[in-house]
Write an enzyme that holds these catalytic residues in place. Structure first.
Site, PDB file in Angstrom:
ATOM      1  N   SER A 233       7.093 -26.585  -3.238  1.00 37.74           N
ATOM      2  CA  SER A 233       5.734 -26.582  -3.783  1.00 37.74           C
ATOM      3  C   SER A 233       5.494 -27.766  -4.701  1.00 37.74           C
ATOM      4  O   SER A 233       6.428 -28.450  -5.129  1.00 37.74           O
ATOM      5  CB  SER A 233       5.465 -25.265  -4.519  1.00 37.74           C
ATOM      6  OG  SER A 233       5.919 -25.365  -5.842  1.00 37.74           O
ATOM      7  N   LYS A 234       4.226 -27.974  -5.007  1.00 41.58           N
ATOM      8  CA  LYS A 234       3.851 -29.045  -5.921  1.00 41.58           C
ATOM      9  C   LYS A 234       4.546 -28.871  -7.256  1.00 41.58           C
ATOM     10  O   LYS A 234       4.916 -29.826  -7.915  1.00 41.58           O
ATOM     11  CB  LYS A 234       2.340 -29.010  -6.166  1.00 41.58           C
ATOM     12  CG  LYS A 234       1.518 -29.645  -5.082  1.00 41.58           C
ATOM     13  CD  LYS A 234       0.090 -29.816  -5.548  1.00 41.58           C
ATOM     14  CE  LYS A 234      -0.712 -30.525  -4.468  1.00 41.58           C
ATOM     15  NZ  LYS A 234      -2.044 -30.880  -4.874  1.00 41.58           N
ATOM     16  N   ARG A 235       4.678 -27.596  -7.655  1.00 39.46           N
ATOM     17  CA  ARG A 235       5.276 -27.320  -8.960  1.00 39.46           C
ATOM     18  C   ARG A 235       6.747 -27.689  -9.017  1.00 39.46           C
ATOM     19  O   ARG A 235       7.321 -27.800 -10.089  1.00 39.46           O
ATOM     20  CB  ARG A 235       5.085 -25.844  -9.323  1.00 39.46           C
ATOM     21  CG  ARG A 235       3.678 -25.515  -9.752  1.00 39.46           C
ATOM     22  CD  ARG A 235       3.559 -24.047 -10.096  1.00 39.46           C
ATOM     23  NE  ARG A 235       3.967 -23.188  -8.975  1.00 39.46           N
ATOM     24  CZ  ARG A 235       3.183 -22.920  -7.931  1.00 39.46           C
ATOM     25  NH1 ARG A 235       1.986 -23.435  -7.856  1.00 39.46           N
ATOM     26  NH2 ARG A 235       3.611 -22.151  -6.953  1.00 39.46           N
TER      27      ARG A 235
END
Ligand code: GLU
Length: 512
Positions: A265-267
């Site tokens: 994910s982006k996170r």
């Protein structure tokens, strides 16, 4: 009639473009090129609350860096503009109203409190997925339940409303996904999604379908996370009467974390030890910085090749493909169904392969620029031999200078650990004699003659070369490891090698 293939990448400008998004863009690009069609880009910015300044420029720059720019986009509009949904706002209402008229959509006047109360009621009744659907809508305030006069009065008085799609209670929706085959969904699992919001903006679902239709999109190639929305999209095409030109769908497998546990994910940012974005990014709201593949030294062609293989393969053992070769070999059928684990070691491997196959002149540009930053000018006759020596040992362009610094700059200090173990009386003795032999050396000083002279000197002194070789390297380069030392000698020349040896002899002392 055969239609021209038109595919689109439709990112929302909600932050930096994730590498999963870059892969989606790449597959769209490859498919368009392969089919002799067009690759478009549309900015999906209907959700103004999630808009992030700079995100659109970031998307543009990322695709430009990789050389996969769209032929129609907000920056290079074709005949189907505008290419930003926010600029297409006035177009959508008529389509929503068309569906209301045909009985496939309806006005809903429920307040946020009423919606919340419904959710609470359903949760209390142990409904697993409380939603506004073919059953619950009968108890809500909408144009299906209110008397027509009241609906009219509410609309005329400017009461806030949304327009929802009317999902039938008991139907099957089928779609033939190019990657997954037939997907079958029962409408009882779908909810009456909002198509038009109370602020007059369409939702993603409405805008996406209307735009794909108006932009004459023939194939929708997008991430797996959109698969659950696809049945609704199929219904919308049907309700609009656009079934004949409905695009074919291809839902791409997820990109997974390296251990396979969940979506990358982006996170994840830099937390897993590698970037998840193509370029460096600074969040304009929080100031948080994320690194990019470009700035880490990944070459665009190597990165593209790596990305293509995260979910696709050509069906044989070949791994190295230029963009043109990928276009040639690409088929949607060879995209896998299951998620692909992200593997940074593989990304580096690709970079190494591409770097070492670059023409020396291109590598020289990297080398000279980095040397210049350190205030060093590399003599022109040394550039090619240095690059030929170090290019096999590097992953990133910046490593070229890191690996060759010790050749160009004479050591001013020595690796202490190596010195304490390897700088012996024998080593010092041999090096002293070798320096003298170098002074009087005549002829071609290359790797072979440099070595022969060293061997002869060692033999004459009765010293085993193997035992002192690391000390010899230490004397000339300052460290205990590096590329083929005799080639380094040849690059330096006999006089420079002798000079460095004398400096080492004057600086290092033999441990007691
Ligand atoms: N705007 C959607 C996204 O950000 C596009 C989904 C689609 O391609 O239909 O992923």
């Amino acid at each position: 009639m055969n239609r021209e293939v038109r595919v689109r990448f439709a990112p929302s400008p909600t932050g930096a473009l994730h590498i999963g998004g870059v892969r989606t863009a790449l597959y769209n690009y490859l498919f368009a090129k392969k089919m002799g069609g067009k690759f478009l880009l549309r900015i999906e910015d209907t959700d103004q609350t999630r808009f992030v300044p700079g995100a659109e420029d970031y998307i543009k720059e990322s695709l430009e860096w990789l050389g996969i720019s769209p032929v129609e986009s907000p920056w290079n509009p074709g005949d189907c503009g505008p290419y930003r949904q926010s600029e297409r706002k006035p177009m959508y209402m008529q389509y929503a109203l068309d569906l209301v008229e045909k009985g496939h959509a309806y006005y809903a006047f429920d307040t946020p409190e009423e919606l919340e109360a419904m959710r609470e009621r359903l949760t209390a009744a142990r409904v697993v997925q409380p939603q506004y659907n073919s059953i619950t809508r009968t108890q809500m305030k909408n144009s299906l339940t209110l008397p027509p006069e009241e609906v009219k009065a509410r609309l005329e008085s400017g009461d806030p409303y949304v327009i929802r799609v009317k999902i039938p209670r008991n139907e099957e929706v089928r779609l033939n996904d190019m990657i997954r085959g037939w997907v079958l969904v029962h409408t009882s699992t779908l909810d009456d999604k909002v198509l038009m919001k109370s602020d007059g903006m369409p939702t993603y679902h409405l805008a996406n379908i209307v735009d794909d239709h108006l932009m004459k999109i023939t194939h929708v190639i997008r991430g797996e996370e959109w698969l659950p929305s696809a049945p609704l999209h199929v219904l919308l095409y049907k309700y609009f009467g656009w079934e004949d030109t409905m695009p074919q769908f291809a839902h791409l497998p997820l990109l997974l974390k390296p251990d396979g546990n969940g979506k990358l994910s982006k996170r994840d940012g830099d937390k897993l030890g590698f970037p998840v974005f193509p370029l460096n990014w600074v969040d304009p709201f929080t100031g948080e910085k994320s690194s990019g593949f470009r700035e880490q030294g990944f070459l665009p062609d190597a990165f593209l090749n790596f990305l293509a293989f995260l979910g696709w393969n050509p069906g044989d053992a070949r791994e190295l493909f230029t963009l043109d070769e990928m276009v040639e070999a690409f088929t949607v059928e060879r995209i896998g169904k299951s998620g692909t684990k992200f593997d940074i070691a593989k990304a580096k491997w690709y970079n190494e392969q591409y770097l070492k196959s670059k023409p020396i002149a291109e590598l020289a540009v990297f080398l000279l620029a980095d040397a210049k930053k350190d205030g060093i000018v590399i003599p022109s006759d040394k550039i090619d031999p240095i690059l030929n020596l170090v290019k096999e040992r590097v992953t990133f362009p910046a490593d070229l200078w890191k690996e060759s610094k010790f050749i160009v700059i004479a050591p001013t200090g020595f690796d202490e650990e190596v010195a304490s173990k390897k700088w012996t009386a024998d080593a010092a003795k041999l090096l002293g004699k070798y320096a003298v032999a170098l002074d009087s050396f005549s002829g071609e000083f290359d790797a072979v003659s440099a070595k022969a002279l060293l061997e002869r000197t060692a033999e004459a002194e009765g010293i085993k070369l193997g035992k002192v070789m690391q000390a010899v390297r230490l004397a000339v380069t300052g460290s205990g490891a590096g590329p083929d030392l005799m080639v380094v000698f040849a690059i330096l020349g006999s006089a420079e090698v002798a000079k460095r040896i004398r400096f080492a002899l004057n600086t290092l002392t033999v441990a007691a």
